[in-house]
Design an enzyme around this catalytic site. Structure first.
Site, short mmCIF file in Angstrom:
data_model
loop_
_atom_site.label_atom_id
_atom_site.label_comp_id
_atom_site.label_asym_id
_atom_site.label_seq_id
_atom_site.Cartn_x
_atom_site.Cartn_y
_atom_site.Cartn_z
N LYS A 276 0.83 -1.21 0.00
CA LYS A 276 0.00 0.00 0.00
C LYS A 276 0.87 1.26 0.00
O LYS A 276 0.61 2.19 -0.77
CB LYS A 276 -0.93 -0.02 1.22
CG LYS A 276 -1.94 -1.16 1.21
CD LYS A 276 -2.92 -1.08 2.35
CE LYS A 276 -2.28 -1.32 3.70
NZ LYS A 276 -1.71 -2.70 3.83
N THR A 277 1.88 1.29 0.85
CA THR A 277 2.78 2.45 0.87
C THR A 277 3.54 2.57 -0.43
O THR A 277 3.73 3.68 -0.96
CB THR A 277 3.77 2.32 2.05
OG1 THR A 277 3.03 2.22 3.28
CG2 THR A 277 4.68 3.54 2.12
N ASP B 254 -1.40 6.63 6.31
CA ASP B 254 -1.44 5.20 6.59
C ASP B 254 -2.32 4.94 7.82
O ASP B 254 -2.50 5.81 8.67
CB ASP B 254 -0.02 4.68 6.85
CG ASP B 254 0.08 3.17 6.69
OD1 ASP B 254 -0.89 2.56 6.21
OD2 ASP B 254 1.14 2.62 7.04
N THR C 33 -5.80 -1.50 6.81
CA THR C 33 -5.91 -2.95 6.87
C THR C 33 -7.30 -3.36 7.34
O THR C 33 -7.64 -4.54 7.34
CB THR C 33 -4.86 -3.54 7.84
OG1 THR C 33 -5.03 -2.93 9.14
CG2 THR C 33 -3.45 -3.25 7.35
N ARG D 215 6.48 -8.27 1.47
CA ARG D 215 7.36 -7.83 2.57
C ARG D 215 8.01 -9.03 3.24
O ARG D 215 9.20 -9.00 3.56
CB ARG D 215 6.57 -7.02 3.59
CG ARG D 215 7.41 -6.49 4.75
CD ARG D 215 6.55 -5.78 5.77
NE ARG D 215 5.95 -4.59 5.19
CZ ARG D 215 4.92 -3.93 5.74
NH1 ARG D 215 4.39 -4.38 6.86
NH2 ARG D 215 4.44 -2.83 5.17
#
Length: 342
Positions: A66-67, A111, A160, A219
């Protein structure tokens, strides 16, 4: 003081390595093909109209990009990006300070936007729709409201927990992107790309094995690749082979399905302490010594996706597959389709 400086430098190095692996443009972003194709259209249309991209809502579990996508949007729009997280915004003046300093066409990334305080959320409503903010000047009877104009910008919110975002806020996003767990093939492409950037020699078979252990999350794939690089450097000739992957995963307590020791501990606790469930999230988090946020955001989504766990109105329940995974006898009849015990 010295240890603080050392830990800070380690964190900076970790952040530098993480940023080095992040793709900068859509063409370099692996997986999520439909999302990428749609974003490419929206970005191109906005650039041709010479307008900011519509406000964008990114939804998905942690570690799926997302980032990274927020940064890519800014790069594709050739604009600057300002980044923060909702917990860091405590008072209206914090948000107002950022909004009044955004530039025309820039991207403002928040975020964990589901954790935004109500007062700040209401301030965002006007900023998103009218590109203005209301500011109160003075106190008591002399107080008055002033509307401050803002440059037109793109708000990118990431969460999330989409269900925790209020309807008035989520409805103001013009673009909604649901980011799903990655397939093994997509993760293989990500691992191969990361290995080239990190100058790590890795066999094709080892790439596939690592992809299976990465929980569908880039990640985690990149984190495991760095650890396997360490094992290969110290215990092999520097090449990550299938043997190195098997050895490294065993040492890290990760099985071929990507389940970690804590995943198995969660399933075992539900089975042995609560007869397979149902058990509430708070009770389970205390039993396994894990924060409820980590339980709900990190462990449960993957366990549910792999078919080991079910969420029901009465609580969490294990499936027959979980018993088979742990090699435990299932002494109760179970409906595999519903996960309901008879």
């Amino acid at each position: 003081m010295q240890s603080s400086v050392i830990s800070t430098s380690f964190q900076e190095e970790a952040d530098r390595q993480e940023n080095m692996l992040r793709p900068k443009m859509l063409k370099d972003f692996q997986g999520q093909q439909r999302l990428k194709d749609n974003l490419a259209v929206f970005v191109k249309a906005a650039r041709e109209r010479k307008e900011p991209l519509d406000h964008t809502f990114l939804i998905g579990p942690p570690g799926l990009g997302k980032t990274t996508l927020a940064t890519i949007i800014a790069n594709e729009m050739e604009s600057e990006i300002r980044m923060t997280s909702a917990p860091a915004l405590d008072k209206p003046k914090d948000l107002a300070g950022i909004l009044t300093n955004v530039t025309e066409g820039s991207v403002f990334f928040i975020d964990e936007i589901h954790r935004l305080k109500p007062a700040l959320e209401e301030m965002l409503y006007i900023a998103m729709e009218d590109f203005e903010i209301d500011w109160v000047i003075g106190q008591g009877p002399a107080a008055r409201t002033m509307r401050i104009p803002l440059p037109k910008f793109t708000l990118v919110g990431a969460t999330t927990k989409a269900g925790s975002v209020s309807s008035p806020l989520s409805s103001r996003f013009g673009i909604t992107c649901h980011i799903d767990f990655y397939t093994e093939e997509e993760l293989s492409s990500i691992i191969s790309r990361s290995a080239k950037i990190m100058n790590v020699a890795i066999d094709e078979e080892a790439v596939m094995l690592l992809a299976k252990c990465s929980r569908g999350t880039p990640r985690i794939a990149n984190r495991l690749l760095r650890r396997l690089r360490d094992f290969a450097t110290v215990m092999a000739d520097g090449n990550v082979t299938p043997k190195v992957v098997a050895f490294g995963m065993d040492r890290l307590g990760i099985d071929s399905n990507g389940l970690e020791t804590q995943d198995r501990n969660i399933l075992r606790t539900i089975i042995e302490f609560y007869d397979g469930g149902p058990v509430g999230a708070e009770t389970l988090s205390i039993s396994v010594g894990e924060a409820i946020e980590s339980l709900e955001d990190f462990y449960e989504p993957y366990l549910i996706q792999k078919g080991y766990l079910k969420r029901t109105p009465r609580g969490r329940m294990t499936t027959k597959k979980a018993y088979e995974l742990l090699g435990l006898p299932c002494k109760r009849n179970m409906d595999d389709n519903q996960g309901i015990l008879f």
